[in-house]
Design a protein around this motif. Structure first.
Motif, short mmCIF file in Angstrom:
data_model
loop_
_atom_site.label_atom_id
_atom_site.label_comp_id
_atom_site.label_asym_id
_atom_site.label_seq_id
_atom_site.Cartn_x
_atom_site.Cartn_y
_atom_site.Cartn_z
N ASP A 214 -24.04 13.25 9.06
CA ASP A 214 -23.63 13.85 10.33
C ASP A 214 -22.12 13.85 10.50
O ASP A 214 -21.57 14.78 11.09
CB ASP A 214 -24.26 13.08 11.49
N TYR A 215 -21.44 12.81 10.02
CA TYR A 215 -20.01 12.77 10.29
C TYR A 215 -19.26 13.85 9.50
O TYR A 215 -18.17 14.25 9.91
CB TYR A 215 -19.41 11.38 10.05
N ARG A 217 -20.55 16.81 9.21
CA ARG A 217 -20.77 17.94 10.11
C ARG A 217 -19.76 17.91 11.24
O ARG A 217 -19.20 18.93 11.63
CB ARG A 217 -22.20 17.86 10.65
N THR A 218 -19.51 16.70 11.77
CA THR A 218 -18.51 16.57 12.83
C THR A 218 -17.15 17.00 12.32
O THR A 218 -16.42 17.71 13.01
CB THR A 218 -18.41 15.10 13.31
N ARG A 220 -16.39 19.07 9.98
CA ARG A 220 -16.32 20.53 9.89
C ARG A 220 -16.26 21.15 11.26
O ARG A 220 -15.58 22.16 11.49
CB ARG A 220 -17.50 21.06 9.10
N HIS A 233 -13.34 12.45 4.28
CA HIS A 233 -14.64 12.13 4.85
C HIS A 233 -15.74 12.03 3.80
O HIS A 233 -16.67 11.26 3.94
CB HIS A 233 -15.02 13.17 5.90
N LEU B 344 -22.24 26.41 11.21
CA LEU B 344 -22.44 25.18 10.42
C LEU B 344 -23.82 25.13 9.80
O LEU B 344 -24.31 24.06 9.46
CB LEU B 344 -22.25 23.96 11.31
N ARG B 375 -13.30 26.50 15.30
CA ARG B 375 -14.09 25.26 15.44
C ARG B 375 -13.21 24.10 15.80
O ARG B 375 -12.26 23.78 15.10
CB ARG B 375 -14.75 24.93 14.11
N PHE B 383 -22.53 16.20 19.37
CA PHE B 383 -23.83 16.07 18.72
C PHE B 383 -24.68 14.98 19.33
O PHE B 383 -24.26 14.22 20.19
CB PHE B 383 -23.62 15.78 17.23
N SER B 388 -24.14 8.20 13.90
CA SER B 388 -24.00 8.82 12.60
C SER B 388 -23.00 9.97 12.62
O SER B 388 -22.58 10.43 11.57
CB SER B 388 -25.36 9.34 12.12
N SER B 389 -22.59 10.41 13.81
CA SER B 389 -21.65 11.53 13.85
C SER B 389 -20.21 11.09 13.72
O SER B 389 -19.32 11.91 13.57
CB SER B 389 -21.82 12.32 15.15
N LEU B 390 -19.96 9.82 13.81
CA LEU B 390 -18.60 9.31 13.61
C LEU B 390 -18.52 8.67 12.24
O LEU B 390 -19.43 7.95 11.83
CB LEU B 390 -18.25 8.26 14.67
N ASN B 391 -17.42 8.92 11.54
CA ASN B 391 -17.26 8.37 10.20
C ASN B 391 -17.04 6.86 10.29
O ASN B 391 -16.09 6.41 10.92
CB ASN B 391 -16.07 9.03 9.52
N HIS B 394 -13.40 5.15 9.34
CA HIS B 394 -12.13 5.49 9.98
C HIS B 394 -12.15 5.03 11.44
O HIS B 394 -13.18 5.10 12.10
CB HIS B 394 -11.88 7.00 9.96
#
Lengths: 317, 614, 327
Positions: A214-215, A217-218, A220, A233, B344, B375, B383, B388-391, B394
């Motif tokens: 998911d990250y 996707r974020t 991008r 990433h 996407l 974008r 999301f 899970s949407s944050l790396n 970092h």
């Protein structure tokens, strides 16, 4: 975090101690008298006088606990006993030969990382494409051919058929750098073959996994350039599993050096080791096994620490 | 399965040859015949003779017998013992785990070749020593694999369910856990055999494995090495045999691994750029100053079972400052729509019809660099799962600053200052400290605030929120919804809010689009739709939502799968108002007064309180 | 609805559970998942346990089933304390209490047919012969609204809602008196949720089950349950009849929870109560009242002692020292 560091070091030391203990006990775990065991070759019973002499020489007539204590206390001081063949200190021989083995390992690991990681990344980005298929096939082939076969065939090809390079040997770096590196090339390639294939595969699957996260996707969705998404990433997150596998595979690679040095006559630890095994020179074998196992533990500790640097979630534990 | 056949057949052939060696009428592999030393192919010796005049072919096959015999014996012993240890350790944990699995890890501290050499020093070379050493070396692998599988099986609800039913440990292990570990153990077995062949041949090559004159491929290579110059072929035969056998075994292992752990094979079309789409769009209609205008979007995905259309003919528009909610249950296609908007979609999915107008530009026609500029800039997305949407590697401040610097040139320091401002704006307490936090250190609500900050960093005209509160607790959800509403009032951003909860829609949306099985079934002003739904699905969905009065009523049946969408009205099989005409032909969207849309041929009757079909 | 009998079938007193993180040689943090909870469910009664993540509601369910040992307090089933039963009695007791899980995809063994899994309870306790068990399985499948001939199918052939029904059938096959439903509908679509909740209501009525229904979704609980217990960070904040708790919540947390739930009808939307800050960590809970760090009505006195659950009106108990003032 310091606590975690201390804990890992302590664990490695504990493991090293257990390894040393097992190696020490190995001789005594075999049924029969140790001294007799070491002297009997070809099924002929050895002369009792020789046996008694060996026994006292190795200190086998003393209580086990004393032997163990002497053995353990000698280790930090670098005292690994004396060779049964020529009575020279084992540690001296190892100190002489170890750098050459390390050089071979270093060269092999470098090749593996330099070729394996970019290739794996590219293959994952263009999954199913020509490069991916060719590289994956090559990796499978490299994994299948044993390292001594690769070495022997390299000699057959480069030295004999094409007469491009010498078949083996060694020249110190200080004396003739070019020749030294030329002689290093083939052994390094041989020893790198397995590790490169594994690093390639691991990088490929790790990058594929990261790409689906998911990250990414974020990233991008934020409008980042493909290069930045890839480096910051994808690859950044994909490196950790590759590190782990690198550390684990070092054990196989360390064993591979024995074979490669033998094939190419590279004067590392394998020569004294193999002679010692044949001659049943137990102190020498023990010394080398302990040194290399210790090296293995050290490498894995370094990988562990590097992993913590890469992944902040690990630092908390 | 195809991946298994070829290597499997090869390996089986080798094993068969090895087993049948005594009955194949081969020459004696150990009989020397110095006169024929290094002879080429001759009658009775199709591959020639080796350095002692022994028949090469015979030695190859008998060598296979030795090598494989050692390998299988060692793998079998390691397998049985290791699996038992892993079972005990994984089930009983605590001291049992320490004694079994953890102690096996000690073996892993030894480089394999070295441990083997140590044992050979003590016990002398030979097949027996080899089997002993190899068994010990591969024990940990089995123990670990079994241990991991047992742990994984234990955590499954169905194991807990059987335990709750009162099953004794033995029964659980036997019936529930053991069948699940059979696969991985089989894979491990094949790995161990392949590795054992490699190790045995290496040791024999060194002269410290199998004892001559017994044949082994490693020994043959050793011998042939000395006479490499005179007869290179002699070297190549055992090398080829060894390599091919190991290759076949490795491929078999890979195939087994895939068979045991089936991942759905992703379709692999070549990635196509959005601008290589098929022509045939709907003619552009007037755009009424909307921020986003979706017209007839259809997305197609290529799957192993054929092409499916999870989104078909979806249209809606959003004006500045307005919130359009897209509501639907699983399988409705709402998430695919959102992903398509941002460009996407995964490579296997492509828009095949429709247009997405953002201002004056059709997003589906833009090339990737142009889309990328939009974008995170003019349009941004939040999301569902903030974890899970944050790396994870970092810091969150850096990730927000990254979004800023991707669209505007500024120094790192300036970006950080702006990120700080954004953190304050979204209500993150102690923002200076939080800028340097790692994602795993923040709570779910805070992570979502970070995501919102990231999305709003470049003041987008359009914000797409894909179920942003579904993964959050109710009280935190309320905070986030309030925050979004506040930010929208302040900035005038148009928002598309995707959710499955009608309650949330009622709270925040100005207009609503209801989706079912890939189509829009109703659309209009939110309050009006809720007060008087014009589609039976909307009505049923309202009735199913618990809200304080009366029992919620479920909708019988299940959502149709994309491969098997009904030809007529897709909701008809579950609809209590369906008549024969409903299932006959596809239903178009009808426009009613007040700009509401509905996809039901009976809507006028239903609006006037018609009876259900008998 | 059958009137619930007076004495509870399952009763928990002062129940606590502490989890320790960390491995074999590491002293980790102690997480108090459940603290001093009293709860009881009578035959034919449905008790709803409501809370957000970290409230300890799932742990409570498992403690009351005896699936994990408690760190403190007692649980008794039909008069007998659970902690002290021997192996065989223990297994016999298992028949009488059962659980349904949240995840419809993890709760069934993918490698076994559903009929065999439903019959597990009967097979383990050796009830009846093969023929009788097959009959019972068919009967259960029908009871939960599935086709009895599907007993030979595998779990992956069913949808999420259908698998939950199978889970219910498995739990009820051996005829338990007490059923714990741990968020059984949270993973399902809204339209399917209502189906399953309806089914649960019917089964409870027909079989006279004692039902413990765990959920984070208040509206669902309201219709199904007679009584409700609201938990926060391992403690009970409020407890009483569903009607009373929902129509006039007394505890500030309950009020915030109800107010935060999105409402369909605009006229229902009271002024939203927004909680400040984030839920505190379960391993480091606030002193005194665990809710005080986010409570708009907090006073210094709230930090001093843990508020007791005191009666508030007829059918309720609230753990808040300011409950009367706020109301």
């Amino acid at each position: 975090m310091i606590a975690g560091l201390a804990r890992r070091i302590a664990t490695s030391l504990a493991l090293a101690w257990i390894v040393a203990t097992i190696v020490f006990l190995a001789l005594h775990m075999v049924p029969g008298d140790p001294a007799e065991l070491l002297l009997s070759t070809g099924g002929i019973a050895p002369d009792p006088a020789t046996v008694a002499e060996l026994r006292s020489r190795l200190g086998l007539d003393r209580p086990l606990a004393d032997q163990y204590f002497d053995f353990l206390s000698g280790l930090p001081q670098g005292d690994l006993g004396n060779s049964l063949v020529d009575d020279y200190p084992v540690a001296q021989e190892i100190a002489l030969r170890l750098p050459r083995t390390l050089e071979l390992i270093g060269a092999g690991a470098l090749l593996a990382v330099v070729f394996g990681i970019p290739a794996g990344t590219w293959a994952a980005m263009h999954r199913g494409g020509t490069f991916d298929r060719v590289a994956s096939g090559l990796a499978a082939l490299l994994l299948a051919v044993p390292v001594f076969v690769v070495g022997t065939l390299l000699i057959l090809l480069m030295a004999q058929a094409l007469r491009l390079m010498p078949a083996g040997g060694f020249v110190p770096l200080a004396q003739d750098p070019v020749q030294h590196l030329t002689l290093l090339a083939l052994p390094a390639i041989a020893i790198a073959k397995g590790l490169t294939a594994i690093v390639f595969r691991m990088t490929r699957s790790s990058v594929l996994d990261a790409l689906s996260r998911d990250y990414v996707r974020t990233a991008r969705a934020k409008g980042l350039s493909p290069a930045r998404v890839l480096v910051h990433h994808v690859v950044r997150n994909a490196l950790s599993p590759v590190l782990t596998v690198l550390g684990l595979q070092m054990g196989t690679m360390l064993g591979g050096t024995v074979l490669v040095e033998y094939v190419f006559n590279w004067p590392g630890l394998s020569t004294p080791l193999l002679h010692a095994v044949e001659a049943r020179d137990y102190p020498m074998v023990v010394g080398i096994v302990l040194t290399v196992s210790g090296l293995f533990l050290l490498i894995n500790l370094a990988m562990d620490l590097l992993y913590a640097v890469l992944d902040p979630r690990i630092r908390a534990t | 399965m195809k991946r298994l056949w070829i290597p499997g057949a090869l390996v089986a052939a080798v094993i068969l040859l090895a087993l049948l060696a005594p009955w194949l009428g081969l020459a004696d592999p150990v009989k020397q015949d110095i006169a024929q030393r290094l002879a080429g192919p001759m009658p009775g010796s199709p591959l020639g003779r080796d350095e002692f005049g022994r028949d090469v072919l015979s030695r190859l096959i008998w060598g296979a017998r030795t090598s494989l015999g050692v390998a299988f014996a060692a793998a079998a012993i390691a397998g049985i013992l290791g699996t038992m240890l892993g079972l005990v350790g994984g089930w009983f944990r605590g001291i049992g785990e320490l004694l079994t699995v953890r102690s096996m890890d000690i073996i892993l501290c030894f480089p394999p070749v070295l441990l083997a050499l140590l044992v050979v020093t003590l016990l002398g070379p030979g097949a027996g020593t080899l089997i002993l050493v190899l068994s010990v070396l591969y024990l940990p692998g089995f123990a670990r694999v079994t241990y991991a599988e047992v742990l994984s099986a234990r955590s499954h609800d169905y194991v807990e369910a059987v335990r709750a039913l009162g099953a004794p440990t033995g029964r659980i292990l036997l019936r529930t856990v053991l069948p699940n570990i059979a696969g991985p153990v089989l894979v491990q077995l094949s790995l161990a055999v392949a590795a054992a062949v490699v190790l045995e041949s290496g040791l024999s090559f060194l002269g410290l494995g199998v004892v001559p004159p017994a044949p082994s491929w490693g020994l043959m290579i050793r011998g042939a090495r000395a006479t490499m110059e005179q007869s290179p072929l002699l070297l190549l035969w055992p090398c080829a045999a060894l390599s091919l056998t190991i290759l076949a075994m490795n491929l078999l292992c890979d195939g087994l691994r895939d068979a045991v752990d089936p991942r759905t094979p992703a379709a692999r079309p070549r990635p196509r750029l959005i601008d290589r789409m098929l022509p045939g769009m709907l003619p552009p209609t007037e755009r009424t100053g909307a921020v986003l205008d979706l017209q007839g979007l259809t997305v197609e995905i290529a799957t192993p079972r054929g092409r499916i259309r999870p989104v078909e003919d979806v249209s809606f528009s959003v004006r500045p400052g307005e919130t359009m909610a897209i509501v639907g249950e699983s399988g409705s296609g709402k998430s695919v729509t959102a992903t398509a908007l941002m460009g996407l979609l995964p490579p296997a999915a492509r828009p095949v019809a429709g247009a997405v107008w953002l201002g004056e530009r059709d997003l589906l026609r833009l090339d990737e660099p142009a889309l990328r500029a939009l974008r995170g800039g003019a349009m941004a997305m939040v999301f569902q799962d903030p974890m899970s949407s944050l790396n994870p590697v970092h810091r969150v401040g850096d990730q927000v600053a990254e979004a800023i610097r991707a669209h505007r040139t500024m120094t790192a320091k300036a970006a950080r200052a702006e990120a700080l401002g954004l953190f304050r704006r979204v209500g993150i307490a102690d923002p200076e400290r939080r800028l340097d936090a790692w994602p795993h250190e923040l709570s779910g609500g805070m992570r979502q605030r970070v995501m919102i900050a990231m999305a709003l960093a470049n003041r987008p005209g359009l914000l797409i929120a894909d179920e942003p509160t579904t993964a959050l607790d109710v009280t935190v959800q309320a905070q986030i919804l309030e925050l979004l509403a506040e930010l929208q009032r302040e900035t005038g951003t148009a928002m598309i809010f995707i959710t499955h909860s009608l309650g949330v829609v009622a709270e925040i949306a100005d207009r609503v689009t209801v989706m079912y099985a890939g189509q829009v079934v109703e659309q209009g002003d939110a309050a009006a739709v809720f007060a008087a739904p014009l589609h039976p699905y909307t009505r049923a969905l309202l009735a199913a939502t618990p809200d304080g009065d009366g029992q919620p009523a479920g909708i019988p049946g299940v959502v149709p799968q994309p491969h098997a969408f009904p030809t007529g009205c897709r909701f008809a099989p579950r609809c209590s108002h369906a008549v024969a005409a409903c299932e006959a032909a596809p239903v178009m969207l009808d426009e009613t007064q007040g700009g509401r849309l509905t996809r039901c041929i009976r809507w006028t009757e239903l609006a006037n309180g018609a009876e259900c079909a008998a | 609805m059958t009137t619930p009998s007076a004495t509870p079938l399952v009763e928990a007193k002062g129940l606590s559970k502490i989890f320790h993180t960390g491995g074999l040689f590491r002293r980790g943090r102690a997480v108090q998942a459940v603290r001093a909870v009293d709860a009881g469910v009578a035959r034919g009664e449905a008790l709803g346990v409501v809370g957000e993540s970290g409230s300890g509601k799932s742990t409570l369910g498992r403690l009351m089933l005896g699936l994990m040992p408690a760190s403190g307090g007692t649980v008794s089933f039909d008069g007998r304390p659970l902690g002290r039963t021997s192996g065989r009695d223990w297994r016999a007791l298992r028949r009488r209490m059962q659980i349904v899980f949240q995840d419809p995809y993890g709760s069934l063994d993918p490698r076994r047919r559903v009929g065999a899994q439903i019959a597990d309870g009967l097979a383990i306790h050796r009830v009846g012969d093969a023929g009788q068990r097959a009959e019972r399985v068919a009967g259960m499948l029908e009871r939960v609204g599935l086709d009895p001939s599907h007993a030979q199918r595998y779990p992956h052939e069913f949808s999420g809602g259908q698998r939950q029904r199978i889970g219910l059938a498995r739990a009820l096959a051996s005829g338990p008196d007490f059923l714990v439903a741990d968020e059984p509908v949270s993973a399902l679509d809204v339209s399917i949720q209502a189906q399953i909740v309806q089914l649960l209501a019917e089964l409870r009525r027909d079989l006279g089950l004692a039902l413990l229904f765990i959920s984070h979704d208040l509206p669902v609980v309201r219709h199904l349950c007679d009584r409700v217990m609201v938990m926060y960070l391992g403690r009970v904040m409020e407890e009483g009849t569903a009607e009373a708790v929902f129509t006039s919540p007394a505890h500030p947390y309950t009020r915030a929870l109800i107010s935060a739930t999105p409402q369909l009808r605009p006229d229902r939307r009271a002024d939203r109560i927004l909680l400040a800050g984030d839920p505190p960590s379960p391993s480091n809970p606030p002193s005194g009242c665990v809710f005080r760090t986010r409570c708009a009505h907090a006073r210094p006195a709230c930090a001093e002692a843990v508020p007791e659950l005191r009666p508030h009106g007829e059918s309720r108990r609230v753990a808040c020292i300011r409950a009367e003032e706020i109301a």
